[in-house]
Design an enzyme around this catalytic site. Structure first.
Site, PDB file in Angstrom:
ATOM      1  N   LYS A  72      62.041 -35.564 -13.398  1.00 44.65           N
ATOM      2  CA  LYS A  72      62.156 -36.891 -14.013  1.00 44.65           C
ATOM      3  C   LYS A  72      61.357 -36.880 -15.322  1.00 44.65           C
ATOM      4  O   LYS A  72      60.284 -36.253 -15.392  1.00 44.65           O
ATOM      5  CB  LYS A  72      61.559 -37.906 -13.042  1.00 44.65           C
ATOM      6  N   SER A  83      64.106 -45.723  -9.902  1.00 41.48           N
ATOM      7  CA  SER A  83      64.190 -45.293 -11.269  1.00 41.48           C
ATOM      8  C   SER A  83      64.437 -43.789 -11.440  1.00 41.48           C
ATOM      9  O   SER A  83      64.667 -43.340 -12.567  1.00 41.48           O
ATOM     10  CB  SER A  83      62.910 -45.667 -12.018  1.00 41.48           C
ATOM     11  N   SER A 121      61.442 -45.614  -5.825  1.00 41.18           N
ATOM     12  CA  SER A 121      62.169 -44.919  -6.878  1.00 41.18           C
ATOM     13  C   SER A 121      62.581 -43.490  -6.606  1.00 41.18           C
ATOM     14  O   SER A 121      63.287 -42.904  -7.423  1.00 41.18           O
ATOM     15  CB  SER A 121      61.369 -44.959  -8.185  1.00 41.18           C
TER      16      SER A 121
END
Lengths: 101, 479
Positions: B82, B157, B181
């Protein structure tokens, strides 16, 4: 509903520049979210200590480590990379606008 | 083996293949780089592809293999991260324009560890800006699509990470989880997502959103892979004083002795009917396989989302103060119209930060301000204590708790973006876990309307290895 001056005050504290349109939009949005979190008032928190983290607070007594009390040796490359990342710099220093008027 | 089949390998399979010399590390890496070039045009999971780095790392692993040295199970295994996890000399944006051109000056601890083990870095994946969101639609760059249905979100996310794993553009990925997330996008994309106990994995080099809640976790194709990656990144780190060493491994699991709690407050109105059915069917299969299922109560559940949001807004407002156009990132300082220091702050943050970020900073500034601190922040932290107490009490009776991950399957792009509150409610089953700092994993448990459904297993603090062990057993039952 939050007043527009309140939104402007919060924005200044948060150092966020907002347009007039954004201030109005935030008035509505922030108010509705704050109304939702009012739900917390219904919880009984009369004899509760707040918990700021799921692990116990770190102190030297509880096993937290302190580093040596002296200057840390740093590679000059590290310092150069950090200064290079700054938008405005001069030599090995980051340059900012006047702090005092 | 065909190029496509190479991209379907798990960590163990890739490792065996490399040892047997079925393929080289370079071939394996190139298969993924090619797959990304083709598939990512539609999915948009990647913000940065690090081709040169990956090829160099793969070649190094091949050298090690040919020299006859033993290699670790992760050597030569391609993975992605990420874009809020720092890799030295690579761009790191946190999904934000304010860091659009920021180059990381150091490696996160998790990166250092995976590099040492020979992992191959394919690139950085898309995310909601500063991890604020549950759909990847808040990315300042573009939304990522769900590989199961390109009109739907991958979740957030860590949406890019989950989509990359689901679309076989990587063997595994690292995401971060503050209120779900890692777990929610894993459930939306039909893959496994694990959030360790708060403190089990170092946060050094993770761009901070909420420092008392954030944890890095793996997103993988199966639980065994999640276990392998977790073992590589677990551990106390002197650069993160909140990190803790976990207890060593547990004894083998006996399913008949396992007591599982199902919290009645989690099976509520507002869940999509088929999602509820899939999760209940999963629980039924687990019970028929021998585990003891009992109903438990977590009475402060209705307060979890509001408590979470007050706390997260407050921590965000503090953590994002550093994006001020002075030391790094987008800055208005060079603009001749900008005269004062205050204007540098106001304008840099105005131009560089997105709507959701500004919203949360504003709310956090308000909840921490004089006159409101007690009513909001302090009260929320007291409710947090009650939520943690609920779990502590439940874990006196059971060893694991099972819940749904999300009340719905992946929703359509654009469907929830208009109302921030509606988006916040996506976290209803996952946020409590972060407030209490517990380990939790999302496992696929079937489909509803052809879209993946996830089931969540929550464990006791620091019993991460046990949770992974339980998940491995339940994964077989749920297949």
């Amino acid at each position: 509903m939050l007043k527009k001056e309140e939104v402007a005050r919060i924005a200044k504290l948060a150092r966020l520049g907002l347009t007039e349109e954004e201030k109005e939009k935030f008035q509505r949005e922030l108010s509705s979210i704050l109304e939702y979190v009012e739900k917390l008032k219904k919880a009984d928190t009369s004899r509760v200590n707040p918990v700021f983290s799921s692990i116990p607070p770190l102190t030297v007594k509880s096993g937290g480590e302190l580093r040596e009390d002296g200057p840390e040796k740093r590679q000059s490359e590290e310092t150069e990379n950090l200064v290079k990342a700054a938008p405005v710099s001069r030599g090995r220093h980051i340059q900012v606008k006047a702090v005092f008027e | 083996m065909s190029k496509m089949e190479l991209c379907e390998l798990t960590i163990k399979q890739a490792h065996q293949g490399l040892l047997r010399k079925d393929f080289s590390a370079l071939e394996l890496t190139r298969a993924f780089l090619n797959r990304i070039k083709r598939a990512d045009k539609e999915i948009n999971a990647f913000l940065t592809v690090s081709e040169d780095l990956a090829v160099t790392q793969a070649k190094n692993v091949d050298k090690e293999i040919s020299s006859g040295e033993g290699i670790s199970v992760l050597a030569g295994v391609p993975f992605c991260l990420k874009d809020n996890i720092l890799i030295k000399d690579l761009r790191c944006t946190a999904g934000s324009r304010i860091l659009e051109n920021y180059v990381a000056p150091y490696d996160a601890t998790v990166v250092r560890r995976l590099k040492e083990l020979g992992g191959v870095i394919l690139g950085k994946t898309n995310m909601d800006e500063f991890a604020m969101g549950s759909s990847c639609e808040n990315s300042a760059f573009f939304p990522t699509k769900n590989p199961y249905d390109l009109k739907r979100v991958p979740g957030g996310s860590s949406g890019g990470s989950a989509a990359a794993v689901a679309a076989n553009m990587t063997v595994f990925s690292l995401g971060s989880d503050t209120a779900g997330s890692v777990r929610q996008p894993a459930s939306f994309c039909g893959v496994v997502g694990f959030k360790p106990t708060y403190g089990a994995v170092s946060r050094y080099g993770l761009i901070a959103m909420a420092s008392s809640l954030d944890q890095i976790g793996p997103i993988t194709k199966n639980v065994e892979d999640a276990e392998i990656v977790s073992n590589a990144i677990f551990g106390k780190d002197k650069m993160d004083q909140t990190s803790v060493e976990l207890e060593p491994s547990v004894s083998v699991l006996n399913l008949e002795e396992l007591r599982i709690g199902i919290p009645k407050e989690y099976f509520i109105e507002g869940m999509e009917k088929e999602v509820k059915e899939r999760v209940n069917e999963g629980i039924g299969r687990i019970e028929r396989a021998g585990a003891k299922i009992e109903e438990i109560s977590l009475p402060h559940t209705p307060y979890a989302v509001p408590a979470y949001y007050v706390i997260v807004f407050s921590e965000i407002s503090a953590n994002l103060a550093r994006y001020d156009g002075i030391r790094y990132g987008y800055s208005a300082a060079g603009d001749p119209k900008i005269k004062t220091l205050l204007d540098v702050y106001l304008e840099s943050r105005k131009e560089g930060l997105g709507k959701e970020v500004k919203r949360r900073i504003m709310l956090g500034t308000y909840t921490l301000s004089r006159g409101y601190y007690d009513a909001y922040y302090l009260r929320a932290q007291k409710v947090r204590a009650k939520i943690k107490e609920d779990f502590d009490n439940a874990f006196k009776k059971v060893e694991a708790i099972i819940t749904p991950v999300s009340p719905t399957v992946a929703f359509k792009i654009g469907e929830r973006i208009a109302d921030p509150l509606e988006m916040y409610l996506s976290d209803i089953f996952t946020a409590s876990v972060n407030l209490a700092g517990l380990p939790a994993i999302s496992l696929p448990c079937g489909k509803a309307n052809n879209l993946p459904v996830g089931l969540q297993i929550i464990g006791k603090s620091f019993e991460d290895r046990k949770v992974l062990e339980v998940a491995k057993v339940l994964e077989k039952i749920l297949k």
